[in-house]
Scaffold this motif. Structure first.
Motif, PDB file in Angstrom:
ATOM      1  N   ARG A   1       5.903  56.658  15.277  1.00  0.00           N
ATOM      2  CA  ARG A   1       7.256  56.590  15.895  1.00  0.00           C
ATOM      3  C   ARG A   1       7.414  55.886  17.397  1.00  0.00           C
ATOM      4  O   ARG A   1       8.056  55.140  17.700  1.00  0.00           O
ATOM      5  CB  ARG A   1       7.821  57.981  15.772  1.00  0.00           C
ATOM      6  CG  ARG A   1       8.339  58.498  14.683  1.00  0.00           C
ATOM      7  CD  ARG A   1       9.347  59.440  14.740  1.00  0.00           C
ATOM      8  NE  ARG A   1       9.013  60.538  15.929  1.00  0.00           N
ATOM      9  CZ  ARG A   1       9.101  61.796  15.836  1.00  0.00           C
ATOM     10  NH1 ARG A   1       9.121  62.435  14.362  1.00  0.00           N
ATOM     11  NH2 ARG A   1       8.524  62.537  16.701  1.00  0.00           N
TER      12      ARG A   1
ATOM     13  N   LYS B   1       6.742  52.411  17.041  1.00  0.00           N
ATOM     14  CA  LYS B   1       8.036  51.585  16.578  1.00  0.00           C
ATOM     15  C   LYS B   1       9.146  51.591  17.407  1.00  0.00           C
ATOM     16  O   LYS B   1       9.911  50.316  17.823  1.00  0.00           O
ATOM     17  CB  LYS B   1       8.594  52.591  15.391  1.00  0.00           C
ATOM     18  CG  LYS B   1       7.943  52.022  13.940  1.00  0.00           C
ATOM     19  CD  LYS B   1       8.282  53.054  12.800  1.00  0.00           C
ATOM     20  CE  LYS B   1       9.581  52.431  12.275  1.00  0.00           C
ATOM     21  NZ  LYS B   1       9.995  53.115  11.225  1.00  0.00           N
ATOM     22  N   ASP B   2       8.954  52.531  18.565  1.00  0.00           N
ATOM     23  CA  ASP B   2      10.080  52.552  19.646  1.00  0.00           C
ATOM     24  C   ASP B   2       9.808  51.206  20.535  1.00  0.00           C
ATOM     25  O   ASP B   2      10.581  50.714  21.239  1.00  0.00           O
ATOM     26  CB  ASP B   2      10.169  53.866  20.439  1.00  0.00           C
ATOM     27  CG  ASP B   2      10.769  54.889  19.606  1.00  0.00           C
ATOM     28  OD1 ASP B   2      11.435  54.854  18.525  1.00  0.00           O
ATOM     29  OD2 ASP B   2      10.441  56.234  20.109  1.00  0.00           O
TER      30      ASP B   2
ATOM     31  N   ARG C   1       8.823  48.569  19.478  1.00  0.00           N
ATOM     32  CA  ARG C   1       9.136  47.477  18.526  1.00  0.00           C
ATOM     33  C   ARG C   1       7.893  46.844  17.949  1.00  0.00           C
ATOM     34  O   ARG C   1       8.075  45.482  17.749  1.00  0.00           O
ATOM     35  CB  ARG C   1       9.979  46.481  19.339  1.00  0.00           C
ATOM     36  CG  ARG C   1      11.214  47.022  19.817  1.00  0.00           C
ATOM     37  CD  ARG C   1      12.376  46.264  20.616  1.00  0.00           C
ATOM     38  NE  ARG C   1      13.551  45.907  19.998  1.00  0.00           N
ATOM     39  CZ  ARG C   1      14.275  46.368  18.865  1.00  0.00           C
ATOM     40  NH1 ARG C   1      14.069  47.316  18.551  1.00  0.00           N
ATOM     41  NH2 ARG C   1      15.267  45.459  18.295  1.00  0.00           N
TER      42      ARG C   1
ATOM     43  N   THR D   1       5.361  45.784  14.920  1.00  0.00           N
ATOM     44  CA  THR D   1       5.493  45.668  13.492  1.00  0.00           C
ATOM     45  C   THR D   1       4.399  46.598  12.839  1.00  0.00           C
ATOM     46  O   THR D   1       3.568  47.115  13.538  1.00  0.00           O
ATOM     47  CB  THR D   1       5.108  44.217  13.115  1.00  0.00           C
ATOM     48  OG1 THR D   1       3.490  43.884  13.342  1.00  0.00           O
ATOM     49  CG2 THR D   1       5.947  43.216  13.711  1.00  0.00           C
ATOM     50  N   ILE D   2       4.617  46.982  11.641  1.00  0.00           N
ATOM     51  CA  ILE D   2       3.743  47.776  10.854  1.00  0.00           C
ATOM     52  C   ILE D   2       1.969  47.186  10.968  1.00  0.00           C
ATOM     53  O   ILE D   2       1.085  48.160  11.163  1.00  0.00           O
ATOM     54  CB  ILE D   2       4.150  47.945   9.317  1.00  0.00           C
ATOM     55  CG1 ILE D   2       3.456  49.243   8.753  1.00  0.00           C
ATOM     56  CG2 ILE D   2       3.810  46.734   8.400  1.00  0.00           C
ATOM     57  CD1 ILE D   2       3.937  50.455   9.490  1.00  0.00           C
TER      58      ILE D   2
ATOM     59  N   ILE E   1       1.293  47.976  14.553  1.00  0.00           N
ATOM     60  CA  ILE E   1       1.075  49.437  14.636  1.00  0.00           C
ATOM     61  C   ILE E   1      -0.344  49.890  13.905  1.00  0.00           C
ATOM     62  O   ILE E   1      -1.065  50.673  14.497  1.00  0.00           O
ATOM     63  CB  ILE E   1       2.137  50.413  13.771  1.00  0.00           C
ATOM     64  CG1 ILE E   1       3.228  50.216  14.688  1.00  0.00           C
ATOM     65  CG2 ILE E   1       1.754  51.740  13.515  1.00  0.00           C
ATOM     66  CD1 ILE E   1       4.804  50.836  13.826  1.00  0.00           C
TER      67      ILE E   1
END
Length: 89
Positions: free
Chosen positions: A56, A59-60, A62, A64-65, A68
């Motif tokens: 999270r 993701k905040d 920004r 990408t998977i 991450i």
């Protein structure tokens, strides 16, 4: 040792859908720790909760998977806690 739990328990723990748990599992972010005799995947809830919090945060920012996943791998390597990530083809 923490008791291993099924996907439905992970859904309740972090408040996401079963499809999201499956997605994070296939992306190598939610590692399976075993399987039941019936074939259900088992997860370590402490690991999943920590990973989900970090996902999270990233993701905040920004990411990408893929970014991450790479960031989590690097962070765990630095802490000596790297878990081998497995991917479904």
């Amino acid at each position: 040792m923490t008791k291993l739990v099924k996907r439905k328990d992970i859904c309740r723990l972090v408040g996401i859908s079963p499809s999201k748990v499956n997605f994070y599992t296939t992306q190598g972010l939610f590692p399976l720790k075993g399987r039941t005799r019936g074939g259900y995947g088992l997860y370590d809830p402490d690991t999943i909760l920590a990973r989900f919090r970090r996902i999270r945060e990233l993701k905040d920012d920004r990411l990408t998977i893929v970014e991450i996943r790479e960031r989590i791998i690097e962070e765990e390597k630095e802490r000596g806690q790297f878990l081998e990530l497995k991917f479904d083809d």
